[in-house]
Scaffold this motif. Sequence first.
Motif, mmCIF file in Angstrom:
data_model
loop_
_atom_site.group_PDB
_atom_site.id
_atom_site.type_symbol
_atom_site.label_atom_id
_atom_site.label_comp_id
_atom_site.label_asym_id
_atom_site.label_seq_id
_atom_site.Cartn_x
_atom_site.Cartn_y
_atom_site.Cartn_z
ATOM 1 N N TYR A 104 0.825 -1.400 0.047
ATOM 2 C CA TYR A 104 -0.037 -0.034 -0.082
ATOM 3 C C TYR A 104 1.000 1.181 0.045
ATOM 4 C CZ TYR A 104 1.074 -0.498 4.945
ATOM 5 O OH TYR A 104 1.826 -0.550 6.075
ATOM 6 N N PRO A 111 -2.520 -0.758 6.155
ATOM 7 C CA PRO A 111 -3.715 -1.328 5.257
ATOM 8 C C PRO A 111 -5.039 -1.425 6.153
ATOM 9 C CG PRO A 111 -2.127 -2.818 5.488
ATOM 10 C CD PRO A 111 -1.662 -1.823 6.251
ATOM 11 N N GLY A 112 -6.185 -0.869 5.217
ATOM 12 C CA GLY A 112 -7.423 -1.074 6.020
ATOM 13 C C GLY A 112 -7.896 0.440 6.614
ATOM 14 N N ASN A 116 -7.783 2.480 2.628
ATOM 15 C CA ASN A 116 -6.569 1.845 1.949
ATOM 16 C C ASN A 116 -6.492 0.358 2.155
ATOM 17 O OD1 ASN A 116 -4.165 1.887 0.649
ATOM 18 N ND2 ASN A 116 -2.827 2.235 2.340
ATOM 19 N N ILE A 117 -6.193 -0.502 1.164
ATOM 20 C CA ILE A 117 -6.076 -1.677 1.244
ATOM 21 C C ILE A 117 -4.803 -2.164 0.463
ATOM 22 C CG2 ILE A 117 -8.521 -2.344 1.375
ATOM 23 C CD1 ILE A 117 -8.582 -2.910 -1.581
ATOM 24 N N SER A 118 -4.361 -3.283 0.983
ATOM 25 C CA SER A 118 -3.335 -4.115 0.271
ATOM 26 C C SER A 118 -3.790 -4.445 -0.991
ATOM 27 C CB SER A 118 -2.629 -5.348 1.281
ATOM 28 O OG SER A 118 -1.494 -5.776 0.415
ATOM 29 N N GLN A 119 -2.744 -4.133 -2.061
ATOM 30 C CA GLN A 119 -3.029 -4.527 -3.582
ATOM 31 C C GLN A 119 -1.800 -4.848 -4.284
ATOM 32 O OE1 GLN A 119 -4.897 -1.252 -5.333
ATOM 33 N NE2 GLN A 119 -3.519 0.177 -4.338
#
Length: 142
Positions: A104, A111-112, A116-119
């Motif tokens: 991220y 993340p979260g 915001n999230i991991s991608q």
Amino acid sequence: METENSKSLTQPRQLISFSKAKELSANFVAQKKGKHVTLSGQEDANAIWFSLEELEKFVEYIKTEGNNQGFTVDGVRIYLGVYSDNETVGKAGFTTMFMSPTGYQSNTGNPGSGGNISQDLTTVSPLNYGSMGNPPKMQYGI
């Protein structure tokens, strides 16, 4: 007692037993029986091997390159793929596995948080071109 040459060991939380790994491999082979042959008549891969040195280099690369691009790298996603028919000789139609770094934007927090999230980090190159190992094996534990 920890010596100068030893380190304390923290085992990963997601380890499985040898018997579970053997069961998973046997299930895969059984499910793909007869479907595990390419158009060229050759048996397709169901296992991909990378040297420890190559994996360590990859982890160092994705952490460094991700950081340089403003990302916090938090993992690796493993994808299965199939080489296209116009791929180099010996690979066309065969299964492959590649590893994509995930993470991220560093400036947005964990993340979260804040949506915001991991991608997949698509600007940091994935790792591919492992082999079947030496000697190649088609089923785990056999």
